[in-house]
Write a protein that holds these residues in place. Structure first.
Motif, PDB file in Angstrom:
ATOM      1  N   MET A  12       0.866  -1.191   0.172  1.00 49.50           N
ATOM      2  CA  MET A  12       0.117   0.065   0.074  1.00 49.50           C
ATOM      3  C   MET A  12       0.748   1.335   0.152  1.00 49.50           C
ATOM      4  O   MET A  12       0.424   2.127  -0.485  1.00 49.50           O
ATOM      5  CB  MET A  12      -1.001   0.171   1.141  1.00 49.50           C
ATOM      6  CG  MET A  12      -1.994  -1.069   0.784  1.00 49.50           C
ATOM      7  SD  MET A  12      -3.463  -1.135   2.440  1.00 49.50           S
ATOM      8  CE  MET A  12      -2.376  -1.489   3.667  1.00 49.50           C
ATOM      9  N   LYS A  13       2.051   1.214   0.819  1.00 51.18           N
ATOM     10  CA  LYS A  13       3.030   2.309   0.638  1.00 51.18           C
ATOM     11  C   LYS A  13       3.484   2.660  -0.812  1.00 51.18           C
ATOM     12  O   LYS A  13       3.325   3.825  -1.089  1.00 51.18           O
ATOM     13  CB  LYS A  13       4.142   2.269   1.693  1.00 51.18           C
ATOM     14  CG  LYS A  13       5.064   3.241   1.809  1.00 51.18           C
ATOM     15  CD  LYS A  13       6.116   2.941   2.727  1.00 51.18           C
ATOM     16  CE  LYS A  13       7.134   4.167   2.597  1.00 51.18           C
ATOM     17  NZ  LYS A  13       8.555   3.656   3.344  1.00 51.18           N
ATOM     18  N   ASN A  16       0.605   4.242  -2.758  1.00 54.11           N
ATOM     19  CA  ASN A  16       0.391   5.691  -2.308  1.00 54.11           C
ATOM     20  C   ASN A  16       1.401   6.388  -2.901  1.00 54.11           C
ATOM     21  O   ASN A  16       1.448   7.736  -3.168  1.00 54.11           O
ATOM     22  CB  ASN A  16       0.172   5.499  -0.873  1.00 54.11           C
ATOM     23  CG  ASN A  16      -1.209   5.221  -0.487  1.00 54.11           C
ATOM     24  OD1 ASN A  16      -2.206   5.564  -0.879  1.00 54.11           O
ATOM     25  ND2 ASN A  16      -1.161   4.632   0.790  1.00 54.11           N
ATOM     26  N   ASN A  25      -5.487  11.116  -5.687  1.00 55.53           N
ATOM     27  CA  ASN A  25      -5.583  11.188  -4.234  1.00 55.53           C
ATOM     28  C   ASN A  25      -6.294   9.606  -3.939  1.00 55.53           C
ATOM     29  O   ASN A  25      -7.356   9.485  -4.377  1.00 55.53           O
ATOM     30  CB  ASN A  25      -6.520  12.322  -3.525  1.00 55.53           C
ATOM     31  CG  ASN A  25      -6.719  12.076  -2.237  1.00 55.53           C
ATOM     32  OD1 ASN A  25      -6.154  11.561  -1.436  1.00 55.53           O
ATOM     33  ND2 ASN A  25      -7.962  12.799  -1.801  1.00 55.53           N
ATOM     34  N   THR A  27      -8.154   7.558  -1.278  1.00 56.90           N
ATOM     35  CA  THR A  27      -8.772   8.101  -0.075  1.00 56.90           C
ATOM     36  C   THR A  27      -8.561   7.018   1.163  1.00 56.90           C
ATOM     37  O   THR A  27      -8.581   7.553   2.326  1.00 56.90           O
ATOM     38  CB  THR A  27     -10.194   8.176  -0.532  1.00 56.90           C
ATOM     39  OG1 THR A  27     -10.889   7.153  -0.800  1.00 56.90           O
ATOM     40  CG2 THR A  27     -10.252   9.589  -1.106  1.00 56.90           C
ATOM     41  N   ARG A  28      -8.450   5.629   0.849  1.00 59.05           N
ATOM     42  CA  ARG A  28      -8.010   4.703   1.643  1.00 59.05           C
ATOM     43  C   ARG A  28      -7.756   3.363   0.797  1.00 59.05           C
ATOM     44  O   ARG A  28      -8.180   3.179  -0.306  1.00 59.05           O
ATOM     45  CB  ARG A  28      -9.251   4.451   2.756  1.00 59.05           C
ATOM     46  CG  ARG A  28     -10.475   3.821   1.885  1.00 59.05           C
ATOM     47  CD  ARG A  28     -11.434   3.638   3.096  1.00 59.05           C
ATOM     48  NE  ARG A  28     -12.625   3.025   2.652  1.00 59.05           N
ATOM     49  CZ  ARG A  28     -13.898   3.874   1.776  1.00 59.05           C
ATOM     50  NH1 ARG A  28     -13.530   4.971   1.592  1.00 59.05           N
ATOM     51  NH2 ARG A  28     -14.575   3.102   1.484  1.00 59.05           N
ATOM     52  N   ASN A  29      -7.207   2.721   1.581  1.00 62.04           N
ATOM     53  CA  ASN A  29      -6.568   1.248   0.763  1.00 62.04           C
ATOM     54  C   ASN A  29      -7.156   0.269   2.026  1.00 62.04           C
ATOM     55  O   ASN A  29      -7.255   0.180   2.898  1.00 62.04           O
ATOM     56  CB  ASN A  29      -4.866   1.112   0.708  1.00 62.04           C
ATOM     57  CG  ASN A  29      -4.274   2.007   0.070  1.00 62.04           C
ATOM     58  OD1 ASN A  29      -5.032   2.423  -1.092  1.00 62.04           O
ATOM     59  ND2 ASN A  29      -3.352   2.343   0.406  1.00 62.04           N
ATOM     60  N   GLN A  30      -7.762  -0.934   1.158  1.00 64.82           N
ATOM     61  CA  GLN A  30      -8.243  -2.072   1.729  1.00 64.82           C
ATOM     62  C   GLN A  30      -7.909  -3.165   1.088  1.00 64.82           C
ATOM     63  O   GLN A  30      -8.405  -3.837   0.208  1.00 64.82           O
ATOM     64  CB  GLN A  30      -9.912  -1.869   1.689  1.00 64.82           C
ATOM     65  CG  GLN A  30     -10.460  -0.640   2.158  1.00 64.82           C
ATOM     66  CD  GLN A  30     -11.944  -0.558   1.484  1.00 64.82           C
ATOM     67  OE1 GLN A  30     -12.368  -0.636   0.427  1.00 64.82           O
ATOM     68  NE2 GLN A  30     -12.756  -0.046   2.550  1.00 64.82           N
ATOM     69  N   CYS A  47      -8.855   0.217  -3.837  1.00 65.04           N
ATOM     70  CA  CYS A  47      -8.476   1.529  -3.826  1.00 65.04           C
ATOM     71  C   CYS A  47      -9.469   2.793  -4.432  1.00 65.04           C
ATOM     72  O   CYS A  47      -9.460   3.097  -5.402  1.00 65.04           O
ATOM     73  CB  CYS A  47      -6.995   2.018  -4.629  1.00 65.04           C
ATOM     74  SG  CYS A  47      -5.824   0.864  -3.985  1.00 65.04           S
ATOM     75  N   TRP A  49     -10.400   6.406  -5.060  1.00 66.96           N
ATOM     76  CA  TRP A  49      -9.466   7.554  -5.681  1.00 66.96           C
ATOM     77  C   TRP A  49     -10.013   8.702  -6.045  1.00 66.96           C
ATOM     78  O   TRP A  49     -11.465   8.768  -6.405  1.00 66.96           O
ATOM     79  CB  TRP A  49      -8.312   6.980  -6.550  1.00 66.96           C
ATOM     80  CG  TRP A  49      -9.203   6.339  -7.987  1.00 66.96           C
ATOM     81  CD1 TRP A  49      -9.855   5.249  -8.093  1.00 66.96           C
ATOM     82  CD2 TRP A  49      -9.554   7.294  -8.777  1.00 66.96           C
ATOM     83  NE1 TRP A  49     -10.351   5.312  -9.258  1.00 66.96           N
ATOM     84  CE2 TRP A  49     -10.153   6.586  -9.711  1.00 66.96           C
ATOM     85  CE3 TRP A  49      -9.408   8.523  -9.226  1.00 66.96           C
ATOM     86  CZ2 TRP A  49     -10.805   6.784 -11.017  1.00 66.96           C
ATOM     87  CZ3 TRP A  49      -9.948   9.094 -10.401  1.00 66.96           C
ATOM     88  CH2 TRP A  49     -10.678   8.219 -11.527  1.00 66.96           C
ATOM     89  N   SER A  90     -13.017   3.728  -7.993  1.00 73.11           N
ATOM     90  CA  SER A  90     -12.252   2.761  -7.249  1.00 73.11           C
ATOM     91  C   SER A  90     -11.542   1.978  -8.138  1.00 73.11           C
ATOM     92  O   SER A  90     -11.914   1.830  -9.454  1.00 73.11           O
ATOM     93  CB  SER A  90     -13.397   2.205  -6.358  1.00 73.11           C
ATOM     94  OG  SER A  90     -14.092   1.380  -7.018  1.00 73.11           O
TER      95      SER A  90
END
Length: 112
Positions: A12-13, A16, A25, A27-30, A47, A49, A90
């Motif tokens: 995920m890093k 990102n 952007n 917004t969150r990773n799942q 993801c 976005w 997404s």
């Protein structure tokens, strides 16, 4: 090669970092579950976005340049708002990796 027992933070890093480079952007990773196939592992990351079309294209292009490590399996796009010039949606990114073997803790044989 992934060194961690749980590879999702490192994967995920990386996603990102690429997204930030292109002003996309996420917004969150799942992360989803890990799927092993012999020595190869695969993990899907959902993801959501938001960003401009140019940002999305740059991000996808750089992911593709990573080779078979990252594969976008699905991509949904809708306008982010009226007259904003932005899009949102997404995507599911499948990440392929191997794991490095843990270093042996057995003592070295003694020579006489």
């Amino acid at each position: 090669d992934i060194k961690q027992k749980n590879p999702s933070p490192e994967l995920m890093k990386t996603v990102n970092t690429i997204a930030n480079k292109h002003q996309l952007n996420i917004t969150r990773n799942q992360p989803r579950g890990e799927n092993p196939t012999d020595d190869l592992f695969e993990m899907a990351i959902n993801c959501p976005w938001e960003g401009k079309l140019e940002s999305l294209v740059g991000f996808l292009t750089e992911l593709q340049q990573q080779g078979v490590r990252y594969d976008v399996r699905s991509l949904n796009i809708v306008p982010a708002g009226q007259n904003t010039g932005k899009l949102k949606g997404s995507m599911v990114i499948n990440c392929a990796y191997t794991k490095k073997a843990a270093p042996s803790t057995a003592p070295a044989p003694k020579s006489n």
